[in-house]
Structure formats: C-alpha cells, structure tokens
Design a protein around this motif. Structure first.
Motif, PDB file in Angstrom:
ATOM      1  N   TYR A 142       0.985  -1.107   0.075  1.00 19.27           N
ATOM      2  CA  TYR A 142      -0.027   0.011  -0.051  1.00 19.27           C
ATOM      3  C   TYR A 142       1.046   1.247  -0.068  1.00 19.27           C
ATOM      4  O   TYR A 142       1.137   1.827   0.891  1.00 19.27           O
ATOM      5  N   PRO A 143       1.494   1.513  -1.106  1.00 17.64           N
ATOM      6  CA  PRO A 143       2.475   2.546  -1.017  1.00 17.64           C
ATOM      7  C   PRO A 143       1.765   4.191  -1.207  1.00 17.64           C
ATOM      8  O   PRO A 143       0.745   4.166  -1.832  1.00 17.64           O
ATOM      9  N   ASP A 144       2.337   5.127  -0.377  1.00 15.65           N
ATOM     10  CA  ASP A 144       1.874   6.312  -0.654  1.00 15.65           C
ATOM     11  C   ASP A 144       2.585   6.861  -1.601  1.00 15.65           C
ATOM     12  O   ASP A 144       3.697   7.595  -1.539  1.00 15.65           O
ATOM     13  N   LEU A 145       2.085   6.828  -2.931  1.00 18.81           N
ATOM     14  CA  LEU A 145       2.817   7.151  -3.875  1.00 18.81           C
ATOM     15  C   LEU A 145       1.955   7.878  -4.938  1.00 18.81           C
ATOM     16  O   LEU A 145       0.585   7.442  -5.152  1.00 18.81           O
ATOM     17  N   GLU A 146       2.112   8.523  -5.982  1.00 19.52           N
ATOM     18  CA  GLU A 146       1.394   8.966  -7.161  1.00 19.52           C
ATOM     19  C   GLU A 146       1.283   7.666  -8.139  1.00 19.52           C
ATOM     20  O   GLU A 146       2.380   7.046  -8.219  1.00 19.52           O
ATOM     21  N   GLU A 251      12.710  -5.495   0.504  1.00 19.07           N
ATOM     22  CA  GLU A 251      12.122  -4.597   1.537  1.00 19.07           C
ATOM     23  C   GLU A 251      13.356  -3.401   1.898  1.00 19.07           C
ATOM     24  O   GLU A 251      12.746  -2.202   1.898  1.00 19.07           O
ATOM     25  N   GLU A 252      14.475  -3.796   1.894  1.00 15.00           N
ATOM     26  CA  GLU A 252      15.656  -2.633   1.795  1.00 15.00           C
ATOM     27  C   GLU A 252      15.472  -1.828   0.555  1.00 15.00           C
ATOM     28  O   GLU A 252      15.439  -0.482   0.888  1.00 15.00           O
ATOM     29  N   ASP A 253      15.238  -2.235  -0.413  1.00 11.39           N
ATOM     30  CA  ASP A 253      15.221  -1.435  -1.636  1.00 11.39           C
ATOM     31  C   ASP A 253      13.918  -0.506  -1.641  1.00 11.39           C
ATOM     32  O   ASP A 253      13.869   0.739  -2.011  1.00 11.39           O
ATOM     33  N   TYR A 254      12.809  -0.901  -1.379  1.00 10.69           N
ATOM     34  CA  TYR A 254      11.667  -0.633  -1.371  1.00 10.69           C
ATOM     35  C   TYR A 254      11.551   0.721  -0.478  1.00 10.69           C
ATOM     36  O   TYR A 254      11.198   1.623  -0.812  1.00 10.69           O
ATOM     37  N   GLU A 255      12.018   0.451   0.559  1.00 11.03           N
ATOM     38  CA  GLU A 255      12.166   1.810   1.764  1.00 11.03           C
ATOM     39  C   GLU A 255      13.026   2.813   0.990  1.00 11.03           C
ATOM     40  O   GLU A 255      12.706   3.869   1.392  1.00 11.03           O
ATOM     41  N   LYS A 256      14.192   2.540   0.188  1.00 10.15           N
ATOM     42  CA  LYS A 256      14.871   3.458  -0.251  1.00 10.15           C
ATOM     43  C   LYS A 256      14.121   4.025  -1.312  1.00 10.15           C
ATOM     44  O   LYS A 256      14.246   5.404  -1.554  1.00 10.15           O
ATOM     45  N   PHE A 257      13.454   3.321  -2.109  1.00  8.83           N
ATOM     46  CA  PHE A 257      12.541   4.100  -3.140  1.00  8.83           C
ATOM     47  C   PHE A 257      11.608   5.023  -2.743  1.00  8.83           C
ATOM     48  O   PHE A 257      11.382   5.985  -3.001  1.00  8.83           O
ATOM     49  N   LEU A 258      10.737   4.267  -1.514  1.00 14.18           N
ATOM     50  CA  LEU A 258       9.746   5.278  -0.998  1.00 14.18           C
ATOM     51  C   LEU A 258      10.562   6.692  -0.417  1.00 14.18           C
ATOM     52  O   LEU A 258      10.095   7.808  -0.419  1.00 14.18           O
ATOM     53  N   GLU A 259      11.476   6.524   0.283  1.00 10.63           N
ATOM     54  CA  GLU A 259      12.034   7.698   0.714  1.00 10.63           C
ATOM     55  C   GLU A 259      12.635   8.900  -0.202  1.00 10.63           C
ATOM     56  O   GLU A 259      12.327   9.822  -0.050  1.00 10.63           O
ATOM     57  N   ALA A 260      12.961   8.262  -1.338  1.00  4.03           N
ATOM     58  CA  ALA A 260      13.609   9.179  -2.326  1.00  4.03           C
ATOM     59  C   ALA A 260      12.406   9.391  -3.216  1.00  4.03           C
ATOM     60  O   ALA A 260      12.317  10.546  -3.972  1.00  4.03           O
ATOM     61  N   GLY A 261      11.313   8.697  -3.445  1.00  2.00           N
ATOM     62  CA  GLY A 261      10.139   8.894  -4.462  1.00  2.00           C
ATOM     63  C   GLY A 261      10.499   8.453  -5.716  1.00  2.00           C
ATOM     64  O   GLY A 261       9.788   8.634  -6.607  1.00  2.00           O
ATOM     65  N   LEU A 266      18.692   3.968  -5.321  1.00  6.26           N
ATOM     66  CA  LEU A 266      18.938   2.617  -5.841  1.00  6.26           C
ATOM     67  C   LEU A 266      19.930   2.730  -7.127  1.00  6.26           C
ATOM     68  O   LEU A 266      20.049   1.711  -7.655  1.00  6.26           O
ATOM     69  N   LYS A 267      19.995   3.773  -7.780  1.00  4.89           N
ATOM     70  CA  LYS A 267      20.602   3.944  -9.156  1.00  4.89           C
ATOM     71  C   LYS A 267      22.163   3.318  -9.100  1.00  4.89           C
ATOM     72  O   LYS A 267      22.591   2.454 -10.087  1.00  4.89           O
ATOM     73  N   GLU A 268      22.892   3.622  -8.007  1.00  6.97           N
ATOM     74  CA  GLU A 268      24.231   3.128  -7.999  1.00  6.97           C
ATOM     75  C   GLU A 268      24.493   1.469  -7.998  1.00  6.97           C
ATOM     76  O   GLU A 268      25.126   0.813  -8.830  1.00  6.97           O
ATOM     77  N   ALA A 269      23.494   0.893  -6.955  1.00  9.27           N
ATOM     78  CA  ALA A 269      23.414  -0.589  -6.813  1.00  9.27           C
ATOM     79  C   ALA A 269      22.812  -1.139  -8.123  1.00  9.27           C
ATOM     80  O   ALA A 269      23.288  -2.047  -8.624  1.00  9.27           O
ATOM     81  N   TYR A 270      21.997  -0.605  -8.754  1.00  7.13           N
ATOM     82  CA  TYR A 270      21.329  -0.885 -10.031  1.00  7.13           C
ATOM     83  C   TYR A 270      22.299  -1.098 -11.258  1.00  7.13           C
ATOM     84  O   TYR A 270      22.463  -1.963 -12.057  1.00  7.13           O
ATOM     85  N   GLU A 271      22.899   0.059 -11.263  1.00  7.39           N
ATOM     86  CA  GLU A 271      23.858   0.265 -12.515  1.00  7.39           C
ATOM     87  C   GLU A 271      25.360  -0.745 -12.222  1.00  7.39           C
ATOM     88  O   GLU A 271      25.577  -1.128 -13.145  1.00  7.39           O
TER      89      GLU A 271
END
Length: 329
Positions: A142-146, A251-261, A266-271
């Motif tokens: 249930y993310p608080d996101l657009e 869970e770790e990645d999702y929380e970073k994503f929610l924090e940044a919007g 996650l860009k560095e880890a993804y690349e």
C-alpha cells in the motif's frame, strides 16, 4: 495452535545447528512435551528429517524443497514484507489471489505463494510454472505514491531478485534493463506489477514474481533465452532460501525507493549489476530502431543510450525493448 509454532521451531532448529532439547521447546512455547512431539511428527510428515536423541533433543538433518507458510516464515528476516504468508499448492494466479486479499484488508507486505499456477500472468500472457520447480509469488503493498510512479516498482523488484540470488547463492546474477534477472546471459525471472488506483492515489499494488529455480528444460519457444538456477549451478537449489533473500533485499530497496520517491537511491546499486552497462545495444523502437551504448538509468528508470552521433536518448520501457547487439543481453 501448533501451526503458529512450527515456523519458529524450524527457525530454532536451523539456526542452532545442534540439538534443541524438548524441554527448551516446552519452555519457549509454554506447551507440553506431548505437544512438542506432535509438532515434530507434523514436520516429519511434511518431509523434514528430524533426529530425536534421548537426553539430547531434536536436530534438523535435512529439509524438503518447499515454499510453504512454515518454511518461508522460518527463513525470512524482515519487518513486514513476507511476514504474513498465504500458501497454496495450486492457485489460479498469485497476483489475482493477492488482489482478492487486498480487497479483504490484508496487511502491507502480505505474500502469496504457490507450487503451481493454473492462470499465471506474464507481460505477454500466461506465465507457466511447473509444479515444485519454480518460485511463484506476489507481494501486496500500500505505497503512499502517485500512481504514475508505480511502474518503477517493477525495477525495484528486478534489482531485489538479482541481489537476493547473489546473497543466497553467491552467483554472479545481473539485470537486463529494465527488470530481467539474468545469469550467464539468459533470463531467470519474470515480473508483473498490477495496481488498483484512483486518479491521485494508489489503493494497492501487487508485484508478481516468477523465478526459474529447478527447471531442467524449457518450451522450445523460450529455450534460447531462458534458464534456471539449477541449470546454471549444476545442482538443485532450495527455493525458500532464494525467496527469503529476495524478500529481504526487496524490503531494503523498497524503503529506499519510498524515501527518495524515485530510483535515485538505488541507481548506483542497479548500475553495478546492469548487464548492458557500457555495452552496445540495439533499441527496438517501432518508429526507428537504433544502436548505441547503454550508459545507465535515469532516476525514473529510463535507459540512457548514447547514439553513434554522440547524442543521448532516454529510452522508456513501456514503449520499446532493448537487447544486446549480438544476442538477448
């Protein structure tokens, strides 16, 4: 009553690595010796090999390859993702099941998992999962996101699959933009994100993930591009171990994503795991295909591709596909 204690018992047996006395279990759970004995028999019936030695206690010798509620709850160390587990041997689709649970008010992070799906969903129709060989799971959030930001969650899950497989098995898994986990250049997983939303807010999101774990062959039409962990590693793999590691990474990645919007955190880890990074790619744009070099992603998940004339295009995943110049990756 014993059902709630089986997962914790498995965790205690696994993490102790030695005998756990019946008395310890009695005191830990506040139950009788007879109840402990019954619980051990239930676990044995499910395929767990448990040794009982007089005056020493119980020891876990061997485990079946299961993705049951008990097995997953005994392995997953998260705050909320996968803390509520629904398991069925067969289900129409774990995504559809998770959506039904959302309508009933299931908690954030609820996981649905099954041995096989009769109507599994994939981006291009049906996702087939042979019984007992793959992972079929969905996470309810249930993310608080657009609503416009929800598609990025597919990339978050793709990264989590790569990280989870790396952590659980130590194999050099990569990601093919935008969200395909690949091993030795072949596809390991499929991800489908579905959403219920109003104009300006999300009711819920369901992220379905299928991971090829112990399949040894694939249908002819995908055999060239698909693989499994067992094929690449040369031996069967415990599916629950992989699921637990993926849930923890997610869970770790999702929380970073929610924090940044967005994906900037996650860009560095993804690349770092992007298989195409700094490699020539073919962008299959229906208007005009072009070649270039993949540089990385934007904070919203577009692939940055440097064309031959030096200009940089930002490629959107919903519109085009990208593959390696000489193959799938």
């Amino acid at each position: 009553m014993l059902e709630n204690k089986r997962a914790e018992t498995l965790r205690l047996l696994r993490e102790s690595g030695k005998n756990v006395s019946g008395q310890e279990l009695c005191e830990h759970f506040g139950i009788s010796r007879t109840a402990v004995w019954k619980m051990m028999n239930q676990l044995k019936e499910e395929g767990y090999e448990i040794e009982a030695v007089q005056n020493k206690g119980y020891r876990l010798l061997n485990e079946p390859d299961l993705v049951t509620k008990d097995e997953l709850e005994s392995r997953t160390h998260t705050k909320y993702v996968g803390q509520t587990v629904y398991y069925s041997r067969e289900v129409d689709s774990t995504n559809t099941w998770a959506k039904r649970l959302a309508e009933e008010g299931a908690p954030n992070g609820t996981l649905t998992t099954a041995e096989t799906q009769t109507a599994g969903k994939g981006r291009r129709g049906v996702w087939k999962s042979p019984e007992g060989t793959s992972v079929s799971m969905s996470i309810l959030l249930y993310p608080d996101l657009e609503p416009a930001k929800a598609p990025m969650l597919t990339i978050v899950m793709g990264l989590a699959v790569v990280q989870g497989v790396q952590r659980a098995l130590g194999v050099d898994t990569k990601i093919k933009w935008p969200n395909d986990a690949v091993l030795n250049g072949k596809k390991l997983c499929g991800i489908l994100t579905e959403m219920s939303a109003q104009i300006d807010y999300i009711n819920y999101v369901v992220i379905g993930t299928g991971i090829n774990v112990n399949q040894m062959e694939f249908p002819e039409e995908i055999a060239e591009i698909a693989t499994s962990l067992a094929i690449e590693m040369g031996h069967p793999v415990n599916r629950a171990k992989v699921v637990a590691a993926v849930l923890e990474a997610f869970e770790e990645d999702y929380e970073k994503f929610l924090e940044a919007g967005d994906l900037s955190g996650l860009k560095e880890a993804y690349e770092a795991v992007l298989a195409n990074k700094d490699q020539p790619v073919l962008v299959l744009d229906p208007k005009e295909p072009f070649e270039g070099v993949a540089l990385g992603i934007t904070p919203t998940g577009e692939l940055r591709v440097q064309k031959e004339d030096g200009t940089i295009a930002e490629v959107h995943s919903g519109e085009v596909s990208v593959r390696g110049l000489y193959g799938y990756v």
